[in-house]
Scaffold this motif. Structure first.
Motif, PDB file in Angstrom:
ATOM      1  N   LEU A  97      39.946  37.260  35.474  1.00 27.91           N
ATOM      2  CA  LEU A  97      40.120  38.220  34.801  1.00 27.91           C
ATOM      3  C   LEU A  97      39.332  38.398  33.073  1.00 27.91           C
ATOM      4  N   LEU A  98      38.588  36.843  33.101  1.00 27.10           N
ATOM      5  CA  LEU A  98      37.940  36.952  31.864  1.00 27.10           C
ATOM      6  C   LEU A  98      36.312  36.909  32.124  1.00 27.10           C
ATOM      7  N   GLU A  99      35.920  36.442  32.988  1.00 28.82           N
ATOM      8  CA  GLU A  99      34.533  36.331  33.202  1.00 28.82           C
ATOM      9  C   GLU A  99      33.685  37.646  33.577  1.00 28.82           C
ATOM     10  N   ALA A 100      32.406  37.680  32.945  1.00 28.30           N
ATOM     11  CA  ALA A 100      31.565  39.002  33.060  1.00 28.30           C
ATOM     12  C   ALA A 100      30.496  38.875  33.820  1.00 28.30           C
ATOM     13  N   SER A 102      42.980  45.968  31.761  1.00 31.60           N
ATOM     14  CA  SER A 102      43.180  44.394  31.632  1.00 31.60           C
ATOM     15  C   SER A 102      41.778  44.112  32.513  1.00 31.60           C
ATOM     16  N   PHE A 103      41.120  44.950  33.120  1.00 32.37           N
ATOM     17  CA  PHE A 103      39.844  44.466  33.878  1.00 32.37           C
ATOM     18  C   PHE A 103      38.553  44.715  33.053  1.00 32.37           C
ATOM     19  N   MET A 104      38.579  44.691  31.775  1.00 26.32           N
ATOM     20  CA  MET A 104      37.264  44.900  31.040  1.00 26.32           C
ATOM     21  C   MET A 104      36.786  43.683  30.052  1.00 26.32           C
ATOM     22  N   PRO A 105      36.765  42.528  30.583  1.00 28.34           N
ATOM     23  CA  PRO A 105      36.678  41.503  29.471  1.00 28.34           C
ATOM     24  C   PRO A 105      35.378  41.350  28.606  1.00 28.34           C
ATOM     25  N   ILE A 106      35.347  40.678  27.534  1.00 26.05           N
ATOM     26  CA  ILE A 106      34.241  40.623  26.614  1.00 26.05           C
ATOM     27  C   ILE A 106      33.928  39.233  26.515  1.00 26.05           C
ATOM     28  N   VAL A 107      32.662  38.612  27.051  1.00 24.39           N
ATOM     29  CA  VAL A 107      32.135  37.278  27.110  1.00 24.39           C
ATOM     30  C   VAL A 107      30.925  37.331  26.024  1.00 24.39           C
ATOM     31  N   VAL A 108      31.117  36.598  25.094  1.00 23.12           N
ATOM     32  CA  VAL A 108      29.944  36.223  23.966  1.00 23.12           C
ATOM     33  C   VAL A 108      29.587  34.992  24.358  1.00 23.12           C
ATOM     34  N   THR A 138      29.497  29.497  14.683  1.00 18.34           N
ATOM     35  CA  THR A 138      29.164  28.231  13.991  1.00 18.34           C
ATOM     36  C   THR A 138      28.869  27.094  15.214  1.00 18.34           C
ATOM     37  N   ARG A 139      28.964  27.417  16.370  1.00 16.57           N
ATOM     38  CA  ARG A 139      28.763  26.563  17.296  1.00 16.57           C
ATOM     39  C   ARG A 139      28.307  26.981  18.619  1.00 16.57           C
ATOM     40  N   PRO A 140      27.339  26.581  19.593  1.00 13.80           N
ATOM     41  CA  PRO A 140      27.048  27.102  20.724  1.00 13.80           C
ATOM     42  C   PRO A 140      28.551  26.988  21.503  1.00 13.80           C
ATOM     43  N   GLY A 141      28.420  27.898  22.604  1.00 12.19           N
ATOM     44  CA  GLY A 141      29.603  28.039  23.422  1.00 12.19           C
ATOM     45  C   GLY A 141      29.776  29.367  23.955  1.00 12.19           C
ATOM     46  N   VAL A 142      30.871  29.588  24.713  1.00 14.29           N
ATOM     47  CA  VAL A 142      31.117  30.849  25.335  1.00 14.29           C
ATOM     48  C   VAL A 142      32.537  31.074  24.980  1.00 14.29           C
ATOM     49  N   PHE A 143      32.737  32.321  24.341  1.00 18.21           N
ATOM     50  CA  PHE A 143      33.953  32.846  23.893  1.00 18.21           C
ATOM     51  C   PHE A 143      34.284  34.128  24.355  1.00 18.21           C
ATOM     52  N   TYR A 144      35.760  34.175  24.843  1.00 12.16           N
ATOM     53  CA  TYR A 144      36.202  35.190  25.692  1.00 12.16           C
ATOM     54  C   TYR A 144      37.106  36.140  24.896  1.00 12.16           C
ATOM     55  N   GLY A 145      36.958  37.353  25.333  1.00 11.25           N
ATOM     56  CA  GLY A 145      37.990  38.408  24.467  1.00 11.25           C
ATOM     57  C   GLY A 145      38.300  39.599  25.752  1.00 11.25           C
ATOM     58  N   GLN A 146      39.188  40.451  25.365  1.00 11.65           N
ATOM     59  CA  GLN A 146      39.531  41.644  26.237  1.00 11.65           C
ATOM     60  C   GLN A 146      39.788  42.757  25.433  1.00 11.65           C
ATOM     61  N   CYS A 147      39.671  44.086  25.945  1.00 14.85           N
ATOM     62  CA  CYS A 147      39.813  45.370  25.451  1.00 14.85           C
ATOM     63  C   CYS A 147      41.430  45.144  24.831  1.00 14.85           C
TER      64      CYS A 147
END
Length: 230
Positions: free
Chosen positions: A135-138, A205-211, A187-196
């Protein structure tokens, strides 16, 4: 990224989120002090049955419990207002990305590039690979350079959405016909997750945000490949 049984907020990945964490701890300590003092007074009055006229009718006591809350409010308001102004500042962003909410996915447009735009859908559970989060991966991540000011323009095509990333301290409403903006520095490389974070319908709940934050040279290589594929 949050983990099971975690207490508190996610680790900060931007200067703004670090300030928000400090403000959270500051306000929490004030709440704990107030709660402890009030609990002590209640327990003392119940157990000792304090009915002394000095405590119940004292002019000094009334002055204290009038001035003290005002001081507490000032101690909370000043850092809060400072943070609000910091969150609204847009200082010479190196990159601008437009995030558009749809039912139920996100689309991203890199306005500094001519042909760099894509849709980002949630990866179905049956298609996940080991290490990916349900539910978090895009399928397409929003890639940005680390340690660079990023501006995000947020809007929606159909209903209200909300573009939120807890680790970066960003939460922006996506309103149809309106363009909101926010800025952050990873501030650092990485993968960060969010959601609507707005109830936008059946598949909210099925439209995650991945930066994904990467070094600048990696971002330049990625943007070149994406533009060529487009």
């Amino acid at each position: 990224m949050a983990h099971p049984s975690q207490l508190g907020l996610q680790d900060a990945a931007s200067p703004l989120m670090e300030e928000l964490l400090h403000f959270h701890d500051h306000a929490l300590m004030i709440v704990i002090l107030i709660s402890t003092m009030v609990l002590y007074i209640i327990v003392a009055m119940v157990t000792a049955k304090v009915t002394d006229k000095f405590i119940l009718d004292s002019q000094e006591i009334e002055i204290i419990w009038t001035i003290l809350p005002a001081i507490v409010l000032i101690l909370i308001a000043l850092p809060s207002l400072r943070l609000l102004y910091l969150m609204d500042e847009i200082n010479n962003p190196h990159l601008t990305v437009k995030a558009i909410g749809h039912q139920w996915y996100w689309s991203y447009e890199y306005t500094d590039y001519e042909d760099l735009a894509f849709d980002s859908y949630m990866v179905p559970t049956q298609d996940l690979t080991p290490g990916q989060f349900r539910l978090l991966e895009a399928d397409h991540r929003m890639v940005v350079p680390a340690e660079s000011p990023i501006r995000v323009l947020v809007s929606a095509e159909d209903v209200l959405h909300s573009w939120a990333l807890p680790a970066l301290g960003v939460k922006v409403d996506a309103v149809p016909g309106r363009l909101n903006q926010a800025t952050f520095i990873v501030t650092r490389p990485g993968v960060f997750y969010g959601q609507c974070s707005e109830i936008c319908g059946a598949n909210h709940s099925f439209m995650p945000i991945v930066v994904e934050a990467v070094p600048l040279e990696h971002f330049e290589n990625w943007s070149t490949l994406m533009a060529e594929d487009a």
